[in-house]
Design an enzyme around this catalytic site. Structure first.
Site, PDB file in Angstrom:
ATOM      1  CG  ASP A  41       4.817  61.431  30.812  1.00 59.23           C
ATOM      2  OD1 ASP A  41       4.189  61.725  31.847  1.00 59.23           O
ATOM      3  OD2 ASP A  41       4.705  60.338  30.224  1.00 59.23           O
ATOM      4  CG  ASP A 137       0.464  62.868  33.164  1.00 60.54           C
ATOM      5  OD1 ASP A 137      -0.461  62.966  32.337  1.00 60.54           O
ATOM      6  OD2 ASP A 137       1.083  61.819  33.360  1.00 60.54           O
ATOM      7  CD  GLU A 138       1.568  61.862  28.563  1.00 56.59           C
ATOM      8  OE1 GLU A 138       1.643  61.979  27.327  1.00 56.59           O
ATOM      9  OE2 GLU A 138       1.282  60.790  29.127  1.00 56.59           O
TER      10      GLU A 138
HETATM   11 MG   LIG Z   1       3.020  60.692  33.266  1.00 59.75          MG
END
Ligand SMILES: [Mg+2]
Lengths: 466, 96
Positions: A41, A137-138
Site C-alpha cells: 500500500d 495505490d494497493e
Molecule cells: Mg495508500
C-alpha cells in the site's frame, strides 16, 4: 538474517523451515503448504507523489483535492503534516483549510499518479506474475512461487517485502507499507497496521495478538453499517467475530456473516488474481464486457440482425483489446417485445478478442434461436421481430495467458488480424471512431447511423466472485 | 528548511547521447551554460532511481567527467542534474 534452527528436520507438513507440526517460532511466516501473500500500500499516495516532485512542499501540510472550482472540493489525499492537523480524507477543502491555516491544496494530476502506479506494479512484477491491484495505490502479490529464490525459508515473504519497499523508495521516491501473511485479508490488515514505510508480518503465531485485538471495523469489508450491527451484539473486535458462533453471524448478516467469520479466522483462500501487466486500466477486476442496443426499427431481416451484432461485437471487442482480455465465451440477449426476451450463452472454440469471431459467435446463437428462413436474405418467420440485442463477452482471461490453438484454424491469420485490429483501435483513438469503418457498416444508411457507444458498460466483479 | 548552506536544485541540461541497436542509451556529453561542453569519460553505473534532493526520477547514470563523479538523470524526454547552489534552500530529505 535469522533462520530457524531446526532446519534439518523435514516432515511432510510443518513450516517452510521444516518445523514439525505447528511451528511456534513467531518469526516463521508460514506453514509448509501456506501461501505467501503480500499486500503493498503506497502511503498517502497522491500527496506523497506531489511532495516528492516538489521538495519545497515536504515541510508543509499538503492535501490533494478535487473540483476546487465546484466549491465542493474534497480531500482525496493528505500528507502526514496535514493528517496531524486533523484533516481527514473526504473533508471539504473549506473544512480542511479551517482546521489547518497555511494548508497547501493541489489539484489532482491523475496521469502522473497512474504512471507511478504502473511503475510500482512493474517492480512487483519482478517478484511474481501474480499481482492483483486494489485501486491505484494497493496490490496483492502472491510470492509463494518465488520463495525458493530467496532461500525458500520462512522469511522469504518478508525478505521480498523488504526488497520491494527499498526499491520503491529508491526508484520512485515514495514509501509503501507491506503486510505479509498466508491470506489476502491478513496481508491487507498488515499493510494497514503500521504506516508509513513499514513491514508487518501476520503469522499463524501472532495473528491472535495483532489481528484479533483490533476493532471489528479494521477487518476488510466490515463497513460502518456492519460494524454497528456487530456492536449491538457485543461483537467489538475481530477476535469477537472469529470466536462468535458461525450460525449467529449468519443470522445477523446472512452470507456475509459466514464470509467475515472465515476472514477473521484467517481462512480466506481467495486467490490473488493474475491480471495482464500491460492492461490500460488500473481496475482489472472485470467479469464481463457487454453492450446492448435497441434497433431504430424492429428487425425482421437476417442481414440487419447480423449487421447490428457486428456493430455490437466491434464495440465489445474494442473494449476487450483495451483491457487486454480475451473472451472464452459469449452471451447474447434478444428482446422481441416488452416482456419477451431471452439470453443464450455459448463457449467459443478459441479465446478471442477479434471482432469477427465475436460477431460470428453471436450470430450463431441468435440464428439457432430465431427461425430465420434458410435464405439469409429472408425475413424472420412469422410475426416475431427483434427489438433489441445485447452482446456480452464472458469468461475473460488476460491476454498474457497462453492459449491453446487447434488444428482447424489458421492461427497465423488470427494473429495477423489481431495485430491489425489493435492498429485500427489506435487510429480510432487518434482520429475518432468513424475515421475507419467496416465496409459492412456502409450498406444500410439507417443502420450505419446507429450510435454504438464504444465506451460501453463494464461490469466490475465483486471481491468474492472469481 | 535551512538557508545559507550549499543545497541542490534540479537543473535541466542539454545532453548528447548514443543509442545502441538494442535501445540502450549512453550519454556522451553534457552542455553547460553557453557552449561549455563536458565530455563524459565513463558511465560507472546505470539504474532506475529517484532523487529526493531535487524531486525527480528516472534512469540515473553515475558518470565520470574529468576525474569527478556526478549523477545524471534521464527523466522522460529530458535530462537533469542535481546542481549545487550556494544559499539554496535545503529541504528535509525524507518524503512527506
Ligand atoms: Mg495508500
Amino acid at each position: 538474517m535469522y533462520r530457524c534452527d531446526r532446519q534439518n528436520t523435514r516432515p511432510a507438513t510443518g513450516c517452510r523451515d521444516g518445523h514439525a507440526g505447528s511451528c511456534d517460532d513467531d518469526r516463521c511466516d508460514s506453514r509448509g503448504d501456506d501461501r505467501i501473500i503480500l499486500h503493498a500500500d503506497m502511503n498517502c499516495f497522491y500527496a506523497a507523489v506531489e511532495c516528492f516532485r516538489r521538495p519545497e512542499l515536504r515541510s508543509r501540510p499538503v492535501v490533494v483535492g478535487g473540483h476546487e472550482e465546484l466549491r465542493h472540493g474534497i480531500v482525496l489525499a493528505k500528507n502526514l503534516l496535514a493528517k496531524a492537523a486533523g484533516i481527514k480524507t473526504g473533508d471539504t477543502l473549506w473544512t480542511a483549510r479551517r482546521k489547518c491555516p497555511g494548508l497547501v491544496t493541489l489539484p489532482p494530476d491523475y496521469r502522473l499518479y497512474m504512471r507511478y502506479s504502473r511503475e510500482a506494479r512493474a517492480i512487483y512484477y519482478d517478484y511474481t506474475d501474480r499481482v492483483e491491484p486494489f485501486g491505484p495505490d494497493e496490490a496483492w502479490l502472491d510470492v509463494t512461487g518465488s520463495a525458493g529464490l530467496f532461500g525458500g525459508h520462512a522469511y522469504a515473504g518478508r525478505m521480498i517485502a523488504r526488497e520491494i519497499s527499498e526499491r520503491i523508495k529508491a526508484e520512485l521516491g515514495v514509501t509503501v507499507s507491506i503486510g505479509v501473511s498466508w491470506n489476502k485479508i491478513f496481508a491487507k490488515f498488515g499493510s494497514d497496521y503500521k504506516k508509513p514505510d513499514a513491514i508487518t508480518p501476520i503469522t499463524r503465531e501472532n495473528y491472535r495478538d495483532l489481528v484479533w485485538r483490533a476493532p471489528a471495523g479494521d477487518l476488510l469489508y466490515v463497513g460502518r453499517a456492519t460494524r454497528r450491527k456487530l456492536a449491538r451484539a457485543g461483537i467489538l473486535t475481530i477476535g469477537d467475530i472469529a470466536t462468535a458462533p458461525a450460525g449467529m453471524l449468519r443470522g445477523m448478516l446472512g452470507k456475509m456473516g459466514s464470509i467475515l467469520h472465515g476472514f477473521a479466522r484467517g481462512e480466506d483462500a481467495t486467490p490473488v488474481r493474475v491480471l495482464d501487466a500491460d492492461s490500460s486500466t488500473v481496475d482489472y477486476a472485470v467479469k464481463s464486457v457487454g453492450n446492448g442496443l435497441t434497433a431504430p426499427h424492429d428487425l425482421h431481416d437476417a442481414r440487419e440482425v447480423r449487421l447490428l451484432l457486428y456493430l455490437l461485437a466491434e464495440s465489445v471487442a474494442q473494449r476487450l483489446r483495451e483491457l487486454r482480455l480475451r473472451a472464452r465465451g459469449i452471451a447474447v440477449t434478444v428482446r422481441n417485445g416488452d416482456l419477451e426476451w431471452y439470453e443464450r450463452q455459448a463457449q467459443l472454440r478459441l479465446p478471442t478478442l477479434l471482432t469477427g469471431e465475436l460477431a460470428d459467435g453471436a450470430w450463431n446463437l441468435v440464428a439457432a434461436n430465431e427461425g430465420f428462413d434458410s435464405d439469409p436474405d429472408r425475413r424472420l418467420q412469422g410475426t416475431r421481430a427483434i427489438r433489441s440485442l445485447g452482446l456480452r463477452a464472458i469468461n475473460l482471461q488476460p491476454m498474457s495467458v497462453a492459449t491453446q490453438t487447434d488444428l482447424f484454424c489458421d492461427e497465423e491469420r488470427r494473429i495477423r488480424t489481431e495485430r491489425l485490429e489493435f492498429v485500427v483501435d489506435q487510429a480510432r483513438r487518434r482520429f475518432g471512431n468513424t475515421s475507419l469503418r467496416r465496409a459492412c457498416e456502409l450498406g444500410d444508411a439507417q443502420m450505419s447511423n446507429v450510435d454504438i457507444k464504444r465506451d460501453n458498460v463494464v461490469h466490475p466483479v465483486g471481491f468474492f466472485q472469481s | 528548511m535551512m538557508r545559507g548552506v550549499a543545497g541542490r536544485v534540479k537543473r535541466y541540461v542539454q545532453v548528447a547521447s548514443v543509442t545502441s541497436v538494442e535501445g540502450a542509451v549512453t550519454p556522451t556529453d553534457v552542455f553547460w551554460d553557453e557552449g561549455k561542453r563536458y565530455h563524459i569519460d565513463r558511465v560507472l553505473d546505470r539504474r532506475p532511481a529517484a532523487s529526493l534532493k531535487v524531486g525527480g526520477k528516472g534512469m540515473r547514470y553515475l558518470v565520470e567527467i574529468a576525474g569527478r563523479q556526478s549523477y545524471l538523470y534521464y527523466e522522460g524526454p529530458a535530462w537533469f542534474v542535481e546542481e549545487i547552489v550556494r544559499n539554496a534552500p535545503v529541504y528535509a530529505t525524507p518524503p512527506l
